[in-house]
Design a protein around this motif. Structure first.
Motif, short mmCIF file in Angstrom:
data_model
loop_
_atom_site.label_atom_id
_atom_site.label_comp_id
_atom_site.label_asym_id
_atom_site.label_seq_id
_atom_site.Cartn_x
_atom_site.Cartn_y
_atom_site.Cartn_z
N MET A 147 0.82 -1.20 0.00
CA MET A 147 0.00 0.00 0.00
C MET A 147 0.86 1.26 0.00
O MET A 147 0.56 2.23 -0.70
CB MET A 147 -0.94 0.00 1.21
CG MET A 147 -2.06 -1.02 1.12
SD MET A 147 -3.10 -0.78 -0.35
CE MET A 147 -3.77 0.86 -0.03
N ASP A 148 1.95 1.25 0.78
CA ASP A 148 2.84 2.41 0.82
C ASP A 148 3.51 2.63 -0.54
O ASP A 148 3.67 3.78 -0.99
CB ASP A 148 3.91 2.23 1.90
CG ASP A 148 3.36 2.47 3.30
OD1 ASP A 148 2.29 3.11 3.41
OD2 ASP A 148 3.99 2.00 4.27
N LEU A 191 2.30 1.76 -3.45
CA LEU A 191 1.28 2.25 -4.38
C LEU A 191 1.03 3.74 -4.18
O LEU A 191 0.94 4.50 -5.15
CB LEU A 191 -0.03 1.48 -4.18
CG LEU A 191 -0.21 0.19 -4.96
CD1 LEU A 191 -1.56 -0.44 -4.63
CD2 LEU A 191 -0.10 0.43 -6.47
N LYS A 192 0.93 4.17 -2.93
CA LYS A 192 0.70 5.59 -2.65
C LYS A 192 1.85 6.43 -3.20
O LYS A 192 1.63 7.48 -3.80
CB LYS A 192 0.55 5.81 -1.14
CG LYS A 192 -0.73 5.24 -0.55
CD LYS A 192 -0.77 5.45 0.97
CE LYS A 192 -2.03 4.83 1.58
NZ LYS A 192 -2.05 4.99 3.06
N SER A 193 3.08 5.96 -2.98
CA SER A 193 4.24 6.70 -3.47
C SER A 193 4.25 6.75 -4.99
O SER A 193 4.53 7.80 -5.59
CB SER A 193 5.52 6.05 -2.95
OG SER A 193 6.66 6.72 -3.43
N HIS A 229 1.71 6.58 -7.07
CA HIS A 229 0.65 7.46 -7.54
C HIS A 229 1.05 8.93 -7.40
O HIS A 229 0.61 9.78 -8.18
CB HIS A 229 -0.65 7.21 -6.77
CG HIS A 229 -1.44 6.04 -7.26
ND1 HIS A 229 -2.12 6.06 -8.45
CD2 HIS A 229 -1.63 4.80 -6.73
CE1 HIS A 229 -2.72 4.89 -8.65
NE2 HIS A 229 -2.44 4.11 -7.62
N ASP A 230 1.88 9.24 -6.42
CA ASP A 230 2.29 10.63 -6.18
C ASP A 230 3.46 11.08 -7.05
O ASP A 230 3.74 12.27 -7.13
CB ASP A 230 2.68 10.81 -4.71
CG ASP A 230 1.46 10.92 -3.80
OD1 ASP A 230 0.39 11.31 -4.30
OD2 ASP A 230 1.58 10.58 -2.60
N SER A 248 -2.80 14.23 -3.15
CA SER A 248 -3.08 13.27 -2.08
C SER A 248 -3.08 13.92 -0.71
O SER A 248 -3.50 13.31 0.27
CB SER A 248 -2.04 12.14 -2.11
OG SER A 248 -0.74 12.65 -1.80
N LEU A 294 -0.23 14.94 0.74
CA LEU A 294 1.14 14.87 1.23
C LEU A 294 1.92 16.11 0.81
O LEU A 294 1.63 16.72 -0.22
CB LEU A 294 1.84 13.63 0.71
CG LEU A 294 1.35 12.27 1.22
CD1 LEU A 294 2.14 11.15 0.57
CD2 LEU A 294 1.47 12.19 2.74
#
Length: 279
Positions: free
Chosen positions: A120-121, A123-125, A127-128, A168, A170
């Motif tokens: 999950m981490d 994927l988030k990174s 996408h950003d 997001s 962040l």
């Protein structure tokens, strides 16, 4: 000397030292002005918008790797597709992101591929990330808000510290050199091998002109608290090579996966999917 006079003298010296470390007067720019100068220094907005694909070929040195000068290939395609391949002891490790999902394949001790989805981490990174041109270029179109957060010394040079708020939510920081207006550093949040939150710092240097665009040929990264850094050295950059979307797709299962080849001697190099089952 009286205590008051001594206090005044110390205050003046402190102010003088502080003033000497600031960006010189006349360079007191707003965030928008800094970004505008950064975009111009890197080659201009229109030129970067024309870059739809990019391939880097080079080598990596890491304190955590079993060998030096590990060859890598990084393929990038807008809006944020990536394929990263690195060869370690004649075995290839691959990380692929298709813009929505990500996968990583690495050889096991038995030599067969081990395919896993991104965490999950990760994927988030992914996408950003802004894989082609970074956070500042065309930031408004990307939904990124940029503000001036202060000034710092980076490798002995004055630099503006910008705060970039991603869609997001962040916030990442980007440091822009006060003279060249090129990106020199940025940071991002990540997790250590133990799952602890850490700040990763990435430094850019050795910029070279590639068809009118400024591209850093040396990239170093490491956690803020670590004394070691990984060094990525680019040997060749290709702009707008033909990249088929299939190379960013989920790799097939071990034993039936399609191989992907890149002709690094071509100009520009082409990354192709070879639909041959691997025995």
């Amino acid at each position: 000397m009286t205590r008051i006079a001594l206090w005044v003298l110390v205050g003046c010296l402190t102010a003088a030292v502080y003033a000497s470390e600031q960006i010189p007067e006349g360079h007191d720019l707003s965030a928008d002005q800094i970004v505008e100068k950064n975009v111009a220094a890197r080659g201009g907005l229109d030129a970067w918008r024309k870059v739809q694909t990019m391939v880097w070929v080079g080598h990596v040195d890491s304190a955590n790797s079993p060998a030096r000068d590990l060859p890598f290939i990084l393929a990038l395609k807008r809006p944020n597709k990536t394929r990263f391949e690195i060869t370690v002891l004649n075995q290839k490790t691959v990380r692929v992101f298709d813009g929505r999902e990500g996968w990583k394949a690495s050889p096991s001790g038995m030599g067969s591929g081990n395919l896993r989805p991104y965490t999950m981490d990760e994927l988030k990174s992914a996408h950003d990330e802004q894989v082609i041109d970074g956070l500042l270029i065309d930031h408004q179109a990307k939904g990124i808000d940029v503000t001036l957060d202060g000034t710092d010394k980076v490798d002995g040079h004055d630099a503006y510290r910008l705060a970039a708020k991603l869609p997001s939510g962040l916030i990442r920081h980007v440091w822009v050199d006060a003279k060249t207006f090129l990106d020199v550093k940025y940071d991002r949040k990540a997790r250590s091998a133990r799952g602890e939150p850490v700040t990763v710092e990435v430094s850019y240097s050795d910029y070279k002109n590639i068809d009118g665009l400024q591209v850093p040929y040396t990239i170093e990264s490491g956690t803020a608290a670590s004394g070691t850094r990984d060094k990525l050295t680019i040997d060749k950059v290709s702009l707008n090579p033909p990249l088929d979307d299939v190379i960013f797709a989920k790799p097939a299962s071990p034993g039936r996966r399609s191989s992907v080849s890149i002709d690094v001697d071509a100009s520009p190099p082409a990354l192709r999917a070879m639909n041959r089952p691997t025995p």
